[in-house]
Design a protein around this motif. Structure first.
Motif, PDB file in Angstrom:
ATOM      1  N   ASP A 286     127.732 -10.110  35.924  1.00 52.85           N
ATOM      2  CA  ASP A 286     127.308 -10.627  37.230  1.00 52.85           C
ATOM      3  C   ASP A 286     128.105 -11.857  37.661  1.00 52.85           C
ATOM      4  OD1 ASP A 286     125.226  -8.739  37.644  1.00 52.85           O
ATOM      5  OD2 ASP A 286     123.939  -9.870  36.270  1.00 52.85           O
ATOM      6  N   SER A 287     128.875 -12.416  36.736  1.00 53.47           N
ATOM      7  CA  SER A 287     129.640 -13.636  37.013  1.00 53.47           C
ATOM      8  C   SER A 287     130.641 -13.411  38.137  1.00 53.47           C
ATOM      9  CB  SER A 287     130.377 -14.077  35.747  1.00 53.47           C
ATOM     10  OG  SER A 287     131.338 -15.066  36.044  1.00 53.47           O
ATOM     11  N   LEU A 288     130.999 -14.506  38.811  1.00 51.54           N
ATOM     12  CA  LEU A 288     132.040 -14.423  39.842  1.00 51.54           C
ATOM     13  C   LEU A 288     133.413 -14.200  39.221  1.00 51.54           C
ATOM     14  CD1 LEU A 288     133.808 -17.297  39.890  1.00 51.54           C
ATOM     15  CD2 LEU A 288     131.688 -18.154  40.859  1.00 51.54           C
ATOM     16  N   GLY A 289     133.506 -14.322  37.903  1.00 47.89           N
ATOM     17  CA  GLY A 289     134.767 -14.132  37.203  1.00 47.89           C
ATOM     18  C   GLY A 289     135.212 -15.412  36.530  1.00 47.89           C
ATOM     19  N   SER A 290     136.478 -15.489  36.165  1.00 53.64           N
ATOM     20  CA  SER A 290     137.016 -16.671  35.497  1.00 53.64           C
ATOM     21  C   SER A 290     137.728 -17.561  36.507  1.00 53.64           C
ATOM     22  CB  SER A 290     137.988 -16.253  34.390  1.00 53.64           C
ATOM     23  OG  SER A 290     138.573 -17.393  33.793  1.00 53.64           O
ATOM     24  N   ILE A 291     137.498 -18.862  36.395  1.00 56.17           N
ATOM     25  CA  ILE A 291     138.128 -19.800  37.332  1.00 56.17           C
ATOM     26  C   ILE A 291     139.052 -20.779  36.604  1.00 56.17           C
ATOM     27  CG2 ILE A 291     136.423 -19.654  39.181  1.00 56.17           C
ATOM     28  CD1 ILE A 291     136.258 -22.541  36.787  1.00 56.17           C
ATOM     29  N   SER A 292     139.132 -20.669  35.274  1.00 53.28           N
ATOM     30  CA  SER A 292     139.971 -21.577  34.497  1.00 53.28           C
ATOM     31  C   SER A 292     140.309 -20.934  33.164  1.00 53.28           C
ATOM     32  CB  SER A 292     139.254 -22.912  34.263  1.00 53.28           C
ATOM     33  OG  SER A 292     138.043 -22.704  33.561  1.00 53.28           O
ATOM     34  N   THR A 293     141.241 -21.538  32.460  1.00 56.16           N
ATOM     35  CA  THR A 293     141.598 -21.059  31.128  1.00 56.16           C
ATOM     36  C   THR A 293     140.564 -21.554  30.125  1.00 56.16           C
ATOM     37  OG1 THR A 293     143.914 -21.227  31.762  1.00 56.16           O
ATOM     38  CG2 THR A 293     143.443 -20.974  29.425  1.00 56.16           C
ATOM     39  N   PHE A 294     139.970 -20.658  29.377  1.00 55.29           N
ATOM     40  CA  PHE A 294     139.019 -21.014  28.340  1.00 55.29           C
ATOM     41  C   PHE A 294     137.810 -21.753  28.930  1.00 55.29           C
ATOM     42  CE2 PHE A 294     143.286 -20.935  26.365  1.00 55.29           C
ATOM     43  CZ  PHE A 294     143.122 -19.767  25.633  1.00 55.29           C
ATOM     44  N   LEU A 295     137.456 -22.913  28.341  1.00 56.62           N
ATOM     45  CA  LEU A 295     136.186 -23.561  28.702  1.00 56.62           C
ATOM     46  C   LEU A 295     136.369 -24.940  29.332  1.00 56.62           C
ATOM     47  CD1 LEU A 295     134.196 -22.508  25.528  1.00 56.62           C
ATOM     48  CD2 LEU A 295     133.688 -21.781  27.855  1.00 56.62           C
ATOM     49  N   GLY A 296     137.480 -25.159  30.011  1.00 57.64           N
ATOM     50  CA  GLY A 296     137.638 -26.406  30.743  1.00 57.64           C
ATOM     51  C   GLY A 296     138.330 -27.502  29.946  1.00 57.64           C
ATOM     52  N   ASN A 297     138.240 -28.739  30.450  1.00 54.92           N
ATOM     53  CA  ASN A 297     138.935 -29.898  29.895  1.00 54.92           C
ATOM     54  C   ASN A 297     138.078 -30.546  28.818  1.00 54.92           C
ATOM     55  OD1 ASN A 297     141.403 -31.125  30.125  1.00 54.92           O
ATOM     56  ND2 ASN A 297     141.086 -31.806  32.226  1.00 54.92           N
ATOM     57  N   PHE A 298     138.257 -30.120  27.570  1.00 58.40           N
ATOM     58  CA  PHE A 298     137.311 -30.493  26.518  1.00 58.40           C
ATOM     59  C   PHE A 298     137.335 -31.984  26.189  1.00 58.40           C
ATOM     60  CE2 PHE A 298     135.722 -30.600  22.104  1.00 58.40           C
ATOM     61  CZ  PHE A 298     134.503 -30.004  22.317  1.00 58.40           C
ATOM     62  N   GLY A 299     138.505 -32.619  26.258  1.00 63.75           N
ATOM     63  CA  GLY A 299     138.575 -34.047  25.974  1.00 63.75           C
ATOM     64  C   GLY A 299     137.706 -34.874  26.900  1.00 63.75           C
ATOM     65  N   VAL A 300     137.647 -34.500  28.168  1.00 64.90           N
ATOM     66  CA  VAL A 300     136.793 -35.204  29.130  1.00 64.90           C
ATOM     67  C   VAL A 300     135.318 -34.986  28.788  1.00 64.90           C
ATOM     68  CG1 VAL A 300     136.234 -35.479  31.576  1.00 64.90           C
ATOM     69  CG2 VAL A 300     138.563 -34.930  30.886  1.00 64.90           C
ATOM     70  N   MET A 301     135.010 -33.788  28.320  1.00 57.71           N
ATOM     71  CA  MET A 301     133.617 -33.486  27.955  1.00 57.71           C
ATOM     72  C   MET A 301     133.149 -34.347  26.792  1.00 57.71           C
ATOM     73  SD  MET A 301     133.735 -29.352  28.124  1.00 57.71           S
ATOM     74  CE  MET A 301     134.808 -28.563  29.317  1.00 57.71           C
TER      75      MET A 301
END
Length: 494
Positions: free
Chosen positions: A317-332
């Motif tokens: 049901d997702s709109l799809g992928s909008i980025s590579t993997f799971l985002g900017n992990f260092g910022v998280m």
């Protein structure tokens, strides 16, 4: 100091070396198979400098940089606040930095747990059901949120809902994101205080409206007191409410966008949750939604299993992928450390302190600077230039003069509602002594504008680079160091 000491090429002297590359280990024939048109015919023109020259060059450049660690940074609408160094230390823990996104999920359970816990923390802070941390920046979060909005309406067969209402005081990314998402922008007028004009909004709400984008407090730093009425009207018309999280800082831990009626929002982790930003990155723009929209969040997603482990999943049901993997992990990692350090007991102090500091500066300066909007602001406020405009000293002149006193200039000429806008945002981390020093300097500049206006108009007077001919630079840009060398030689000969 030489006029041209800032350029490493000018320190170059034939034969000087700081480091010699090792011999080619691949053999003399290693590059024989490369196409001729890709092979360099002449040696690269690189600076020839000693190691000491290089070290001093870059050390001196770093000392000329201005940042929140070196001085007051009252940059309105950007929340350039101090970022605790413990968060930087957390972000470089080897057990996190050494992992690879293609590793098996069983070997990165700690990272997935951090991702999942941060999702939940942001959902609690925002008053929403679920978040994705995949977007790389605030504008990327806006685009993702609007794609969710559009996916929701399409799933309901409401394909004619292609219009997004945007206030005329909105951040520039709002209409840009809507256009990129394939939506039509409809402008709603603002009142003199920057709040949405509800009477102007009502006729716009028909069955072609997908939703409205807004921030609260608004771009002028004033709280949208009619937000509950706006939410009711938009929802009754079948639209959704999108919250631009750029101005979340003054509400942190006190007011939740979800409780105001917002369905979708993005948060700038690199503003509100402790990551130094500017110059294009690093950033992170998590997007949160209500429960009815959660299934549209982008893939991949992190799920907590019944046995306490974590998995990376995808949804049909997702709109799809909008980025590579799971985002900017260092910022998280920095955001997670920031939230855990404050805790729910102290995160609620961020907004009130930011609000207190902004109002303190505003009330202290309004005798010298034109305050177009009276009343209590939130994290930022806007002056319309100097109160005394008879000397023709502009907001740009004031901003340049502040550099002579060691202060970074605030945001100028935005928002566009006022001709001489000067947006000031002190953030919650500044001390009373720093605020008083800034207030004193602002009064001094106003006095100079009255008594010696030419000094302010010619500013900056003490910086390494003086006032630039911006028009001339745009028309006749200097794009090579050789051209600049000739100009420097002329300057040195004078």
């Amino acid at each position: 100091m030489k006029y041209y000491d800032n350029l490493i090429f000018e320190l170059s002297r034939p034969g000087r070396k700081g480091y010699e590359l090792p011999a080619n280990d691949f053999g003399k024939d290693a590059f024989d198979n490369l196409p001729a048109d890709l092979m360099r015919q002449e040696a690269a023109e690189l600076p020839e400098v000693s190691e000491l020259d290089v070290v001093r060059h870059y050390t001196n450049l770093s000392m000329k940089n201005f940042g929140v660690d070196t001085g007051f940074y009252p940059l309105g609408s950007c929340t350039m606040k101090y970022n605790p160094k413990i968060n930087e230390e957390v972000a470089v823990i080897p057990e996190f930095t050494a992992i690879h996104p293609l590793q098996d999920e069983k070997s990165v359970q700690g990272a997935l747990e951090l991702y999942y816990n941060l999702q939940k923390a942001l959902a609690n802070i925002a008053g929403l059901y679920e978040f994705t941390l995949n977007p790389y920046a605030g504008a990327h979060g806006e685009l993702t949120g609007l794609m969710i909005m559009r996916s929701y309406h399409i799933a309901n067969g409401d394909t004619k809902r292609t219009k997004v209402i945007v206030p005329n005081s909105a951040h520039g990314t709002n209409p840009a994101s809507a256009m990129v998402a394939g939506l039509e922008v409809v402008e709603v007028k603002s009142k003199p205080n920057g709040s949405i004009d509800v009477e102007d909004l009502k006729p716009l709400l028909d069955d072609t409206v997908a939703g409205i984008m807004m921030t609260n407090p608004n771009t002028l730093g004033m709280f949208e007191t009619e937000i509950m009425e706006i939410a009711k009207l938009v929802h009754e018309a079948g639209g959704l409410l999108y919250y631009d999280g750029a101005n979340l800082n003054p509400l942190l831990g006190k007011v939740r966008p979800g409780d105001m009626g917002f369905d979708i929002m993005h948060i700038n982790l690199h503003k509100t949750f402790s990551t130094p930003h500017g110059g294009g990155g690093p950033g992170s723009g998590p997007v949160g939604v209500t429960e009815r929209l959660a299934k549209f969040l982008p893939n991949p997603k992190v799920k907590k299993n019944e046995d306490g482990t974590f998995s990376i999943i995808t949804s049909g049901d997702s709109l799809g992928s909008i980025s590579t993997f799971l985002g900017n992990f260092g910022v998280m990692m920095k955001a997670y450390a920031y939230i855990l350090t404050l805790g729910k007991e102290n995160i609620r102090n961020v907004g009130p302190l930011a609000t207190l500091n902004a109002n303190y500066i505003k009330e202290s300066l309004k005798d010298d600077y034109l305050l177009p909007i009276e009343g209590v602001c939130k994290h930022e406020f806007v002056f319309d230039g100097l109160k005394d405009k008879s000397t023709h000293v502009t907001t740009l002149n004031v901003a340049k003069r502040l550099l002579d006193y060691g202060f970074h200039a605030p945001t100028i000429y935005f928002p566009l509602l006022f001709h001489e806008s000067m947006m000031i945002e002190p953030t919650e981390t500044e001390s009373l002594e720093t605020l008083d020093e800034f207030i004193d300097v602002m009064h001094k500049v106003a006095k100079e504008a009255r008594e010696t206006p030419e000094k302010v108009i010619e500013a900056p007077l003490t910086t390494l680079v003086r006032k630039l001919d911006e028009t001339g630079a745009a028309k006749n840009p200097v794009l090579t160091y050789r051209h600049l060398l000739k100009e420097n030689e002329k300057e040195a000969a004078k």
